[in-house]
Design a protein around this motif. Structure first.
Motif, PDB file in Angstrom:
ATOM      1  N   ASP A   1       0.855  -1.189   0.008  1.00 33.69           N
ATOM      2  CA  ASP A   1      -0.015   0.093   0.005  1.00 33.69           C
ATOM      3  C   ASP A   1       0.927   1.130   0.140  1.00 33.69           C
ATOM      4  O   ASP A   1       1.474   1.627   1.091  1.00 33.69           O
ATOM      5  CB  ASP A   1      -0.953  -0.045   1.290  1.00 33.69           C
ATOM      6  CG  ASP A   1      -1.900   1.105   1.344  1.00 33.69           C
ATOM      7  OD1 ASP A   1      -1.751   1.923   0.253  1.00 33.69           O
ATOM      8  OD2 ASP A   1      -2.685   1.248   2.179  1.00 33.69           O
ATOM      9  N   LEU A   2       1.241   1.717  -1.074  1.00 31.60           N
ATOM     10  CA  LEU A   2       2.197   3.037  -1.253  1.00 31.60           C
ATOM     11  C   LEU A   2       1.697   4.026  -0.563  1.00 31.60           C
ATOM     12  O   LEU A   2       2.614   4.919  -0.141  1.00 31.60           O
ATOM     13  CB  LEU A   2       2.420   3.058  -2.837  1.00 31.60           C
ATOM     14  CG  LEU A   2       2.983   1.833  -3.668  1.00 31.60           C
ATOM     15  CD1 LEU A   2       3.469   2.366  -4.838  1.00 31.60           C
ATOM     16  CD2 LEU A   2       4.220   1.472  -2.906  1.00 31.60           C
ATOM     17  N   ARG A   3       0.323   4.271  -0.555  1.00 27.82           N
ATOM     18  CA  ARG A   3      -0.158   5.474   0.152  1.00 27.82           C
ATOM     19  C   ARG A   3       0.159   5.492   1.525  1.00 27.82           C
ATOM     20  O   ARG A   3       0.616   6.519   2.272  1.00 27.82           O
ATOM     21  CB  ARG A   3      -1.596   5.891  -0.160  1.00 27.82           C
ATOM     22  CG  ARG A   3      -2.344   6.798   0.291  1.00 27.82           C
ATOM     23  CD  ARG A   3      -3.626   7.090   0.091  1.00 27.82           C
ATOM     24  NE  ARG A   3      -4.016   6.837  -1.168  1.00 27.82           N
ATOM     25  CZ  ARG A   3      -4.178   7.882  -1.868  1.00 27.82           C
ATOM     26  NH1 ARG A   3      -3.937   9.166  -1.964  1.00 27.82           N
ATOM     27  NH2 ARG A   3      -4.556   7.768  -3.484  1.00 27.82           N
ATOM     28  N   SER A   4      -0.112   4.553   2.231  1.00 30.92           N
ATOM     29  CA  SER A   4       0.241   4.106   3.741  1.00 30.92           C
ATOM     30  C   SER A   4       1.632   4.210   3.800  1.00 30.92           C
ATOM     31  O   SER A   4       2.246   4.686   4.772  1.00 30.92           O
ATOM     32  CB  SER A   4      -0.327   2.551   4.238  1.00 30.92           C
ATOM     33  OG  SER A   4      -0.050   2.568   5.374  1.00 30.92           O
TER      34      SER A   4
ATOM     35  N   GLY B   1       3.966   5.753   1.941  1.00 29.27           N
ATOM     36  CA  GLY B   1       4.608   7.139   1.865  1.00 29.27           C
ATOM     37  C   GLY B   1       4.180   7.917   3.043  1.00 29.27           C
ATOM     38  O   GLY B   1       4.913   8.864   3.589  1.00 29.27           O
ATOM     39  N   SER B   2       2.956   7.878   3.891  1.00 27.44           N
ATOM     40  CA  SER B   2       2.723   8.463   4.926  1.00 27.44           C
ATOM     41  C   SER B   2       3.468   7.937   5.915  1.00 27.44           C
ATOM     42  O   SER B   2       3.999   8.989   6.629  1.00 27.44           O
ATOM     43  CB  SER B   2       1.273   8.047   5.387  1.00 27.44           C
ATOM     44  OG  SER B   2       0.855   8.722   6.658  1.00 27.44           O
TER      45      SER B   2
ATOM     46  N   GLN C   1       7.329  15.511   1.128  1.00 31.41           N
ATOM     47  CA  GLN C   1       6.842  14.952  -0.177  1.00 31.41           C
ATOM     48  C   GLN C   1       7.343  13.532  -0.428  1.00 31.41           C
ATOM     49  O   GLN C   1       8.830  13.776  -0.603  1.00 31.41           O
ATOM     50  CB  GLN C   1       6.933  15.962  -1.237  1.00 31.41           C
ATOM     51  CG  GLN C   1       6.299  17.203  -1.261  1.00 31.41           C
ATOM     52  CD  GLN C   1       4.960  17.204  -1.372  1.00 31.41           C
ATOM     53  OE1 GLN C   1       4.199  16.416  -2.019  1.00 31.41           O
ATOM     54  NE2 GLN C   1       4.246  17.824  -0.434  1.00 31.41           N
TER      55      GLN C   1
ATOM     56  N   HIS D   1       7.926  10.709  -2.967  1.00 32.76           N
ATOM     57  CA  HIS D   1       7.492  10.221  -4.356  1.00 32.76           C
ATOM     58  C   HIS D   1       8.158   8.829  -4.500  1.00 32.76           C
ATOM     59  O   HIS D   1       9.293   8.467  -4.350  1.00 32.76           O
ATOM     60  CB  HIS D   1       8.125  11.206  -5.605  1.00 32.76           C
ATOM     61  CG  HIS D   1       7.898  12.545  -5.237  1.00 32.76           C
ATOM     62  ND1 HIS D   1       6.637  13.057  -5.750  1.00 32.76           N
ATOM     63  CD2 HIS D   1       8.383  13.830  -4.711  1.00 32.76           C
ATOM     64  CE1 HIS D   1       6.548  14.157  -5.697  1.00 32.76           C
ATOM     65  NE2 HIS D   1       7.814  14.691  -4.850  1.00 32.76           N
TER      66      HIS D   1
END
Length: 159
Positions: free
Chosen positions: A111-114, A116-117, A144, A146
């Motif tokens: 889960d890249l969103r999680s 990343g957070s 940020q 990426h």
């Protein structure tokens, strides 16, 4: 340790004294030094705050190299699970670090969103630990993350 006590060291000293001197040594050493100076990285001193300083010590200053900050972020993100970090760029407002932009490689299926957070939280924690709390006029740091590439699960981890 002296030459009399260490026969190996004594023999090395005598061999160096007996060796012919390079006639262009001054030219060579100057060339080597200029190449070293050309390849060194200049660092930017960043303003930092003493996290436990009382209000009456506002005049005290602390400067920390941007190289120290980026290295600390890199280490924290590797501990947080980043498999590869492509780049770290600090956001600067004159000599104040206001955040960072980090490019990383993700793992397929995560889960890249999680993730990343999670990485952003780790980067903020590092900035707070190394530079102290954000300046009063900037209540939060901008981080940020990426994902520039995604690898399969069996991609080798960084040590």
């Amino acid at each position: 340790m002296t030459q009399e006590h260490d026969p190996v060291l004594g023999r090395a000293i005598e061999n160096l004294r007996a060796a012919p001197t390079e006639p262009r040594w001054v030219d060579i050493s100057s060339s080597v030094l200029s190449k070293i100076r050309a390849t060194t990285r200049r660092t930017t001193p960043l303003d930092a705050r003493f996290p436990t300083a009382p209000a009456e010590r506002e005049h005290d200053t602390l400067r920390i190299s941007d190289a120290v900050v980026t290295r600390a972020i890199r280490q924290a993100l590797l501990r947080a699970g980043a498999i590869e970090i492509s780049s770290i760029a600090l956001y600067l407002d004159e000599s104040t670090c206001t955040g960072a932009e980090v490019s990383v490689t993700g793992t397929y299926g995560d889960d890249l969103r999680s993730l990343g957070s999670h990485f952003a939280d780790a980067a903020v924690a590092v900035l707070d630990a190394v530079l102290g709390p954000p300046m009063p006029d900037r209540p939060a740091r901008d981080i940020q993350i990426h994902f520039v590439d995604v690898h399969e699960k069996d991609f080798p981890q960084n040590p």
